[in-house]
Design an enzyme around this catalytic site. Structure first.
Site, mmCIF file in Angstrom:
data_model
loop_
_atom_site.group_PDB
_atom_site.id
_atom_site.type_symbol
_atom_site.label_atom_id
_atom_site.label_comp_id
_atom_site.label_asym_id
_atom_site.label_seq_id
_atom_site.Cartn_x
_atom_site.Cartn_y
_atom_site.Cartn_z
ATOM 1 N N ARG A 118 30.104 13.987 37.643
ATOM 2 C CA ARG A 118 30.933 14.277 38.833
ATOM 3 C C ARG A 118 32.250 14.977 38.516
ATOM 4 N NH1 ARG A 118 29.188 8.998 40.186
ATOM 5 N NH2 ARG A 118 27.341 9.131 41.505
ATOM 6 N N LYS A 140 36.235 29.881 40.803
ATOM 7 C CA LYS A 140 34.922 30.058 41.445
ATOM 8 C C LYS A 140 33.864 29.899 40.360
ATOM 9 C CE LYS A 140 35.730 33.003 45.419
ATOM 10 N NZ LYS A 140 35.475 34.323 46.026
ATOM 11 N N GLU A 182 36.842 45.910 38.341
ATOM 12 C CA GLU A 182 37.639 44.821 38.946
ATOM 13 C C GLU A 182 39.129 45.078 38.753
ATOM 14 O OE1 GLU A 182 36.129 42.723 40.839
ATOM 15 O OE2 GLU A 182 34.247 41.996 39.972
ATOM 16 N N LYS A 224 45.652 38.172 40.557
ATOM 17 C CA LYS A 224 44.645 37.153 40.901
ATOM 18 C C LYS A 224 45.305 35.785 41.067
ATOM 19 C CE LYS A 224 40.217 35.453 40.870
ATOM 20 N NZ LYS A 224 38.836 35.629 40.512
ATOM 21 N N GLU A 234 39.597 30.375 49.748
ATOM 22 C CA GLU A 234 39.177 31.584 50.454
ATOM 23 C C GLU A 234 39.059 31.386 51.969
ATOM 24 O OE1 GLU A 234 36.479 34.161 48.254
ATOM 25 O OE2 GLU A 234 35.552 34.723 50.142
ATOM 26 N N ARG A 238 42.226 35.461 49.975
ATOM 27 C CA ARG A 238 41.384 35.543 48.773
ATOM 28 C C ARG A 238 40.159 36.427 48.991
ATOM 29 N NH1 ARG A 238 39.757 31.034 44.210
ATOM 30 N NH2 ARG A 238 38.497 32.486 43.001
ATOM 31 N N ASN A 242 37.237 40.532 47.257
ATOM 32 C CA ASN A 242 35.830 40.940 47.299
ATOM 33 C C ASN A 242 35.642 42.364 47.790
ATOM 34 O OD1 ASN A 242 34.368 38.739 46.265
ATOM 35 N ND2 ASN A 242 34.904 37.577 48.089
ATOM 36 N N HIS A 245 32.367 44.115 47.188
ATOM 37 C CA HIS A 245 31.406 43.119 46.708
ATOM 38 C C HIS A 245 30.246 42.881 47.669
ATOM 39 C CE1 HIS A 245 34.419 42.467 43.658
ATOM 40 N NE2 HIS A 245 33.782 41.437 43.132
ATOM 41 N N HIS A 249 26.983 43.185 45.979
ATOM 42 C CA HIS A 249 26.032 42.069 45.838
ATOM 43 C C HIS A 249 24.656 42.471 46.372
ATOM 44 C CE1 HIS A 249 29.363 38.748 45.606
ATOM 45 N NE2 HIS A 249 29.174 39.362 44.463
ATOM 46 N N HIS A 262 27.335 43.718 37.230
ATOM 47 C CA HIS A 262 28.143 43.319 38.385
ATOM 48 C C HIS A 262 29.240 44.361 38.665
ATOM 49 C CE1 HIS A 262 30.283 40.789 41.219
ATOM 50 N NE2 HIS A 262 31.378 40.936 40.503
HETATM 51 P P1 NAD Z 1 28.341 38.932 31.244
HETATM 52 O O1 NAD Z 1 28.883 37.574 31.209
HETATM 53 O O2 NAD Z 1 26.884 39.106 31.477
HETATM 54 O O3 NAD Z 1 28.746 39.679 29.901
HETATM 55 C C1 NAD Z 1 28.353 41.005 29.717
HETATM 56 C C2 NAD Z 1 27.597 41.218 28.390
HETATM 57 O O4 NAD Z 1 28.546 41.304 27.329
HETATM 58 C C3 NAD Z 1 26.666 40.099 28.012
HETATM 59 O O5 NAD Z 1 25.527 40.643 27.392
HETATM 60 C C4 NAD Z 1 27.477 39.289 27.009
HETATM 61 O O6 NAD Z 1 26.677 38.550 26.133
HETATM 62 C C5 NAD Z 1 28.208 40.381 26.307
HETATM 63 N N1 NAD Z 1 29.478 40.013 25.691
HETATM 64 C C6 NAD Z 1 30.417 39.187 26.196
HETATM 65 N N2 NAD Z 1 31.520 39.233 25.438
HETATM 66 C C7 NAD Z 1 31.262 40.077 24.435
HETATM 67 C C8 NAD Z 1 32.032 40.546 23.350
HETATM 68 N N3 NAD Z 1 33.312 40.193 23.190
HETATM 69 N N4 NAD Z 1 31.456 41.397 22.482
HETATM 70 C C9 NAD Z 1 30.173 41.818 22.679
HETATM 71 N N5 NAD Z 1 29.410 41.443 23.704
HETATM 72 C C10 NAD Z 1 29.961 40.573 24.581
HETATM 73 O O7 NAD Z 1 29.064 39.817 32.373
HETATM 74 P P2 NAD Z 1 30.564 39.865 32.925
HETATM 75 O O8 NAD Z 1 30.731 41.248 33.423
HETATM 76 O O9 NAD Z 1 31.530 39.293 31.987
HETATM 77 O O10 NAD Z 1 30.517 38.870 34.162
HETATM 78 C C11 NAD Z 1 29.711 39.146 35.287
HETATM 79 C C12 NAD Z 1 29.492 37.848 36.029
HETATM 80 O O11 NAD Z 1 30.758 37.355 36.476
HETATM 81 C C13 NAD Z 1 28.627 37.996 37.247
HETATM 82 O O12 NAD Z 1 27.696 36.946 37.265
HETATM 83 C C14 NAD Z 1 29.605 37.864 38.401
HETATM 84 O O13 NAD Z 1 29.011 37.331 39.543
HETATM 85 C C15 NAD Z 1 30.631 36.935 37.827
HETATM 86 N N6 NAD Z 1 31.945 37.029 38.456
HETATM 87 C C16 NAD Z 1 32.548 35.868 38.814
HETATM 88 C C17 NAD Z 1 33.802 35.888 39.367
HETATM 89 C C18 NAD Z 1 34.495 34.609 39.684
HETATM 90 O O14 NAD Z 1 35.545 34.643 40.340
HETATM 91 N N7 NAD Z 1 33.999 33.484 39.233
HETATM 92 C C19 NAD Z 1 34.468 37.103 39.557
HETATM 93 C C20 NAD Z 1 33.832 38.280 39.175
HETATM 94 C C21 NAD Z 1 32.560 38.226 38.614
HETATM 95 N N1 GLY Z 2 36.212 37.405 42.385
HETATM 96 C C1 GLY Z 2 36.639 36.991 43.679
HETATM 97 C C2 GLY Z 2 37.388 35.718 43.701
HETATM 98 O O1 GLY Z 2 37.630 35.102 42.687
HETATM 99 O O2 GLY Z 2 37.763 35.271 44.752
#
Ligand code: NAD
Ligand code: GLY
Length: 368
Positions: A118, A140, A182, A224, A234, A238, A242, A245, A249, A262
């Site tokens: 939890r 998030k 972003e 941010k 949000e 907030r 997006n 997005h 998406h 993404h």
């Molecule tokens: P990812 O986590 O898939 O990483 C991209 C690639 O880079 C992967 O293959 C990973 O293994 C590799 N990698 C990571 N760090 C590395 C490094 N230092 N050296 C070499 N390779 C490396 O993608 P991302 O773009 O980091 O994240 C995308 C995700 O984030 C999506 O799922 C999206 O929905 C989410 N997201 C979440 C929020 C939030 O607020 N929580 C905001 C934006 C995006």
């Molecule tokens: N990436 C959008 C948010 O964190 O609200």
């Protein structure tokens, strides 16, 4: 090292930004309550950074959970691997999960932390540009559902965010560009001077210039943190984070998770949001084109996938967290640096946005 704060009362936390932070236990120790830590990472990042972080955390009883790599694995079965490892190693409520990786690892680890017994502590150690400027900050967390991106999850804040910008040196160029989508977003939604700075510095960022990267990460995290501090759950501002997005998406879901990154989907989606804002009379053609050109210079796709029809977009966009009472709300721009979230647009303008020939729009950019 620079430190920012996400101001959320007694759940406030620091964002440390610098180079080499991964090797310094002092950035982690104040945020770990118990004796146990679980480092969650993936099979690409583990050979690069896991041993270093394990050494930094040598004073704790630790396990490492190495997940398969990819957006396609951001789902229940992978999450279960984290719970399996925690239970097998008898991690208790004082354990701390450490997300070592990009947004996929960060979102899943945060969600696992929100659910395990939890709720246990977690620390974000983002290693992609996208995760350093966006996903690691703000709490998030979650996973994808086959019918919709990030549809299952929780708001759950970390204890700290430790950003080691040196980790970007191993990041593939395509992923660096995805992160820039972003970064550019912050300029477009709330910081026109940052947009101008990005126009001057996008080449330096692509070349991994340390000073430029530090500034881009800090300005993005500051934006941010400000927005999250004002509207954690949000209910208002907030949602402006997006921009692009809802269209993006739809692209990610339709094309299959991981086919478009993404950030790439957000870039093409941002072009659609710029175009719609223009069609509504809120942006001039020159302002729209300024945004498109910057995304293009960041080596991002600016034309949505040809195989997606207007109907495909509408179908996927109906499954969006900004849909309220059956009404689609979109993030649009009233001007550069001035985003709004609105359901108040004529349906024909949305349809015209979806029918726009984006290749022709981009081709005319070269002509003036
Ligand atoms: P990812 O986590 O898939 O990483 C991209 C690639 O880079 C992967 O293959 C990973 O293994 C590799 N990698 C990571 N760090 C590395 C490094 N230092 N050296 C070499 N390779 C490396 O993608 P991302 O773009 O980091 O994240 C995308 C995700 O984030 C999506 O799922 C999206 O929905 C989410 N997201 C979440 C929020 C939030 O607020 N929580 C905001 C934006 C995006
Ligand atoms: N990436 C959008 C948010 O964190 O609200």
């Amino acid at each position: 090292m620079r430190t920012l704060t996400v101001d959320l009362g007694d759940r406030s936390y620091p964002i440390h930004i610098g180079e080499g932070l991964l090797d310094d236990p002092r950035h982690f120790a104040p945020h770990i309550r118990g004796r146990q830590v679980a480092i969650v990472t993936n099979e690409t990042i583990a050979p690069l950074y896991l041993a270093r972080l394990q050494k930094t955390l040598a004073d704790y009883a630790q396990i490492a959970v190495v997940l398969p790599d990819g957006e396609a694995y951001k789902q229940w079965e992978t999450l279960q691997l984290i719970f399996d490892a925690l239970l097998q190693a008898r991690h208790d409520r004082k354990t701390t999960l450490i997300a070592l990786g990009g947004g996929v690892v960060g979102d899943m680890t945060g969600f696992a932390a929100a659910c395990y017994q939890r709720g246990v502590d977690f620390i974000q150690v983002p290693t992609t540009l996208l995760s350093q400027v966006d996903s690691s900050v703000g709490g998030k967390t979650g996973i994808n559902h086959p019918l919709g991106k990030n549809m299952i999850g929780a708001f759950y804040q970390p204890q700290a965010v430790v950003i080691d910008a040196a980790s970007l040196r191993t990041l593939p160029a395509r992923e660096l560009s995805a992160g820039l989508a972003e970064v550019i977003k912050y300029g477009l939604i709330c910081d026109e001077p940052f947009l101008a700075w990005l126009e001057d510095n996008v080449d330096a960022l692509l070349a991994l210039d340390s000073a430029a990267l530090a500034e881009a990460i800090e300005r993005s995290c500051a934006a941010k943190a400000r927005v999250v501090g004002a509207d954690e759950r949000e209910s208002g501002v907030r949602a402006t984070l997006n921009l692009g997005h809802t269209f993006g998406h739809a692209i990610e879901t339709h094309m299959g998770y991981g086919v478009w990154l993404h950030g790439e989907a957000v870039a093409a989606g941002t072009v659609m949001a710029l175009q719609m804002s223009h069609l509504l009379g809120w942006l001039t053609a020159a302002e729209r084109d300024r945004g498109v050109r910057l995304l293009q210079r960041a080596k991002l796709p600016v034309v949505p996938p040809k195989e997606m029809s207007a109907g495909d977009f509408l179908e996927h966009m109906a499954v969006d967290k900004k849909v309220l009472d059956g009404r689609l709300r979109l993030v649009l721009l009233k001007g550069l640096g001035d985003a709004v979230v609105t359901a108040d647009f004529p349906r024909e303008i949305l349809e015209e946005t979806l029918r726009t020939d984006y290749q022709a729009l981009v081709d005319q950019l070269g002509e003036h």
